[in-house]
Write an enzyme that holds these catalytic residues in place. Structure first.
Site, short mmCIF file in Angstrom:
data_model
loop_
_atom_site.label_atom_id
_atom_site.label_comp_id
_atom_site.label_asym_id
_atom_site.label_seq_id
_atom_site.Cartn_x
_atom_site.Cartn_y
_atom_site.Cartn_z
N ASP A 7 68.33 -43.58 -4.76
CA ASP A 7 68.20 -42.20 -4.54
C ASP A 7 66.62 -42.03 -4.29
O ASP A 7 65.81 -42.06 -5.32
CB ASP A 7 68.56 -41.17 -5.57
N GLU A 68 70.34 -43.48 0.32
CA GLU A 68 70.82 -42.12 0.74
C GLU A 68 69.76 -42.01 2.06
O GLU A 68 68.55 -42.19 2.15
CB GLU A 68 70.61 -41.09 -0.03
N ASP A 141 68.73 -37.95 -10.45
CA ASP A 141 68.28 -38.88 -9.25
C ASP A 141 69.11 -40.33 -9.74
O ASP A 141 69.44 -40.86 -8.81
CB ASP A 141 66.86 -39.16 -9.57
#
Length: 168
Positions: A7, A68, A141
């Site tokens: 992330d 991501e 996160d």
């Protein structure tokens, strides 16, 4: 297969290593976050992220990195900074010869929570449940990084089958 979920961010980069075994069994192998000093120059923060990711890749030797894709919200300055951190993560993977799979936030939430617009708390709880963790991963996160790895474990087999059908 050992999946490194990422992330990206400039202040905090979440990472999570998930072992995907046969029959869909998932196990959290390691997870945490890379924090960079708030007052530091962007170039030094990015270098720190790169160095730490290289170390994680070297130590754990994952089979693939799942990351991501960039989500643009109203704050373009934040999106640009996250894009830079994402680029550094992609560079670390490329230098290590690590393949990369990319997923949208919608795909990640759909794969983990069954709903593409799931709130962060729901994603954290589902990651906890799917990986059998004692508590939800914190900060979010880290939960997001683990969610990206879980997403890859669930979507990759479908993508491979689809690619095989398309090539025939």
């Amino acid at each position: 297969m050992l999946i490194l979920g990422i992330d990206p961010g400039t202040a905090i980069v979440g990472y999570g290593l998930v072992q995907a075994a046969t029959a869909g069994h998932l196990q959290a192998f390691a997870y945490g976050c890379i924090r960079t000093p708030a007052g530091e120059k962007a170039s030094l923060r990015l270098a720190l992220i790169y160095d730490q990711l290289q170390e994680i890749i070297k130590n754990y030797r994952p089979d693939i990195m799942a990351i991501e894709e960039l989500f643009f919200n109203k704050n373009s300055r934040t999106a640009l900074a996250v894009g830079q951190a994402r680029g550094v993560a992609l560079l670390a993977a490329a230098h290590a010869g690590l393949p990369v799979a990319e997923y949208t936030p919608l795909e990640v939430k759909q794969a983990v929570a069954g709903f593409g617009r799931a709130p962060k708390e729901q994603v954290q709880r589902m990651v906890q449940a799917l990986l059998g963790l004692k508590s939800p991963p914190d900060p979010d996160d880290v939960a997001d990084a683990l969610a990206v790895a879980i997403c890859h474990a669930s979507i990759a087999p479908w993508r491979q089958r689809e690619a095989g059908v398309l090539q025939q």
